[in-house]
Scaffold this motif. Structure first.
Motif, PDB file in Angstrom:
ATOM      1  N   ASP A 132       0.820  -1.212   0.000  1.00 12.44           N
ATOM      2  CA  ASP A 132       0.000   0.000   0.000  1.00 12.44           C
ATOM      3  C   ASP A 132       0.855   1.264   0.000  1.00 12.44           C
ATOM      4  OD1 ASP A 132      -2.064  -1.762   0.193  1.00 12.44           O
ATOM      5  OD2 ASP A 132      -2.668  -1.227   2.230  1.00 12.44           O
ATOM      6  N   GLU A 133       1.951   1.221   0.743  1.00 19.14           N
ATOM      7  CA  GLU A 133       2.818   2.402   0.840  1.00 19.14           C
ATOM      8  C   GLU A 133       3.293   2.879  -0.524  1.00 19.14           C
ATOM      9  OE1 GLU A 133       5.533   0.932   4.042  1.00 19.14           O
ATOM     10  OE2 GLU A 133       6.149   3.055   3.948  1.00 19.14           O
ATOM     11  N   PHE A 134       3.713   1.928  -1.356  1.00 19.28           N
ATOM     12  CA  PHE A 134       4.177   2.352  -2.682  1.00 19.28           C
ATOM     13  C   PHE A 134       3.046   2.974  -3.484  1.00 19.28           C
ATOM     14  CE2 PHE A 134       4.592   1.443  -7.270  1.00 19.28           C
ATOM     15  CZ  PHE A 134       5.500   2.461  -7.531  1.00 19.28           C
ATOM     16  N   ILE A 135       1.888   2.296  -3.480  1.00 22.58           N
ATOM     17  CA  ILE A 135       0.757   2.802  -4.279  1.00 22.58           C
ATOM     18  C   ILE A 135       0.376   4.208  -3.819  1.00 22.58           C
ATOM     19  CG2 ILE A 135      -1.676   2.436  -4.854  1.00 22.58           C
ATOM     20  CD1 ILE A 135      -1.137  -0.589  -4.700  1.00 22.58           C
ATOM     21  N   LEU A 136       0.357   4.393  -2.499  1.00 25.18           N
ATOM     22  CA  LEU A 136      -0.067   5.690  -1.960  1.00 25.18           C
ATOM     23  C   LEU A 136       1.005   6.772  -2.131  1.00 25.18           C
ATOM     24  CD1 LEU A 136      -1.897   4.397   1.241  1.00 25.18           C
ATOM     25  CD2 LEU A 136      -2.962   5.332  -0.826  1.00 25.18           C
ATOM     26  N   SER A 137       2.275   6.376  -2.333  1.00 24.98           N
ATOM     27  CA  SER A 137       3.330   7.392  -2.458  1.00 24.98           C
ATOM     28  C   SER A 137       3.848   7.546  -3.891  1.00 24.98           C
ATOM     29  CB  SER A 137       4.486   7.062  -1.507  1.00 24.98           C
ATOM     30  OG  SER A 137       5.116   5.848  -1.916  1.00 24.98           O
ATOM     31  N   ALA A 138       3.315   6.754  -4.830  1.00 29.59           N
ATOM     32  CA  ALA A 138       3.743   6.910  -6.234  1.00 29.59           C
ATOM     33  C   ALA A 138       3.420   8.326  -6.698  1.00 29.59           C
ATOM     34  CB  ALA A 138       3.025   5.884  -7.112  1.00 29.59           C
TER      35      ALA A 138
END
Lengths: 333, 333
Positions: free
Chosen positions: A240-246
């Motif tokens: 989730d972190e990557f998706i939310l910080s892309a």
């Protein structure tokens, strides 16, 4: 006048009629057409046969994906799905699919053909076509998760438009990676490295995931600035972190991407919505948006798959089959 | 194990394999199954090829209608539509359709068959099956608008379950009515009366409209208490006053009926919503609801058509074809 007969094409015939280079061109042209609204792609409709539903009790689903292709003046539908469970145990491929084409003016059924081969080809081509508008260079380094059928076609399609300078592949089954390295040695210009640990494949300009993983295995901290990530599986592969910080999220079809694949969970949790989507691949292809990656950016790209691509490729296959008198005719009416 | 071949069936073969009596039974059983949630019928998805859309420029549409049938343990899709314009000018029937069946556990394509004949048959059977739960008597009087193909199959299907004591038919083309009267003289027990004016057909226990009219020709003041009205056309055939004053509105599929056919306009104008729908035919068939007509009531019934009915009938046809070794096999994969 009698109703014209329907042309039947099997997988072997389709293979003989189309190359990956042609599929990449067709997908790219259809993307542009979608961007300017000349190709119509209604949101696919799911028949859940137990993939996530409690009933019926099977490990599969089918998606109905109709489309009208403006530049080809053709209409059709792909009915396609994936099955695990007993199908997998018997050694059959995950994907099952059929494509029907009609004359969009008269409604006659022009063709019925296998859709599994075209699905694999166009899924690779979608990544390649999107990359054309996302990276600035001809030589790229690629990280690949999943060394199966789609791992092969993704690599083939990308190599149509780019020189793959280095490819790192990870698969839970190391033998699959080894077979992949052997199969792809003439397709990949540079070295193919088999990764021992998942994090070792998370390097390069582009990361492609084509796994059936239900775990969020791709970690935010692995992904460096300057990377485009394509999680192509049906489930969630990135954390989730990557998706939310892309920095940017680019998709093929906004309606679909919110309900299936990588974003679904976060959309249901209301942490993500349509507002977080930067643009569509079609808008980039049509020149309406310019989103090439910057050194400090990380881009998430989701070509989840549109029926338009299948119908467009199937139409080209049909046209060639007619020209070469390949296939069997059947009178349904 | 190789992928099993797909059985191809044409319209003539399908005609030889199934009777209207069987179709009525299959539709009725599938209705019950829908009512208790054992049959899954996702909302159909429309590809508008110019029927109402401004682009593309054709006078047609296609609906993708997948379903899983619990009592048959079968899954499939009908891709079906209607085309006017040049198709009509060339003398072809309005409906064009194909049905695909799969093994719901393994995803193999069991059959590909014409869908137009089954569409006509099941559309008639849907009315008959719904009527079973809406009227109290065996002998009925019927008013029919539209003497074409569907006028015939509606009459045939109703006569499977009821004795038609009197049938009044109106068609804008009087010759069509005359042909209908000739064709149906052995199916209808009582007299067939050809109506000169539209209002003359609006009599009886049941009124069925199967026209391509885009006018709201059926007037509120024509419809007496004690009447069930089935407007089966794709456009709006009843005037707004009748729809808004009907005592009950009974439908096959709530999701579909709000967006297509008789209710669509009023739903868009926000004069009608899901709240105005009394129940589904499936709920009546399953015994969950009891809505038989009272003397002072007027009922609007809308079996707009579900893919479930097509897939259920196609499965029965396929099973019989296998049993009798009818049809041609083709290896798509």
């Amino acid at each position: 006048m009698k109703t014209p007969e329907t042309l039947l094409l099997n997988q072997e015939q389709i293979k003989s009629l189309i190359t990956m280079k042609e599929v990449v061109e067709i997908v790219d042209r259809t993307s542009k057409d979608l961007g300017v609204g000349k190709t119509i792609n209604p949101t696919k409709v799911l028949l859940d046969l137990g993939e996530t539903a409690a009933y019926p009790p099977y490990s599969g689903f089918m998606n109905a994906m109709p489309a009208y292709i403006g530049w080809e003046d053709s209409a059709g539908i792909k009915w396609a799905g994936g099955f695990l469970g007993e199908r997998k145990a018997l050694g059959f491929p995950y994907i099952t699919a059929m494509i029907l084409l009609i004359d969009p003016k008269l409604g006659f059924f022009r063709a019925a053909m296998d859709g599994a081969y075209i699905t694999n080809m166009r899924t690779g081509a979608q990544t390649a076509s999107a990359l054309k508008y996302l990276v600035n260079k001809k030589k790229i380094k690629l990280g690949l998760y999943g060394a199966g059928m789609q791992g092969h076609t993704q690599t083939e399609a990308i190599s149509v438009l780019f020189d793959i300078d280095e490819l790192r592949v990870y698969d839970v089954n190391r033998q699959a990676s080894e077979k992949f390295a052997q199969d792809m040695k003439d397709v990949v210009k540079g070295k193919i490295i088999i990764a021992d640990k998942p994090e070792d494949a998370a390097q390069g300009d582009v990361i492609v995931c084509v796994t059936q993983s239900k775990d969020k295995f791709l970690k935010n901290e692995w992904i460096k600035p300057g990377t485009v990530v394509f999680p192509m599986g049906s489930y969630q592969e990135c954390d989730d972190e990557f998706i939310l910080s892309a920095d940017k999220i680019i998709v093929d079809c906004i309606g679909q991407v919110l309900h299936r694949g990588a974003l679904r969970g976060l959309v249901e949790e209301k942490k993500l919505s349509e507002k977080n989507i930067t643009c569509t691949i079609g808008e980039m292809a049509a020149g309406l948006k310019e989103e090439r990656i910057q050194k400090n950016e990380r881009i998430l790209c989701l070509p989840i798959g549109t029926g338009a691509m299948d119908v467009a490729v199937a139409t080209a296959v049909y046209n060639k089959a007619v020209e070469k008198s390949i296939g069997v005719k059947f009178a349904f009416v």
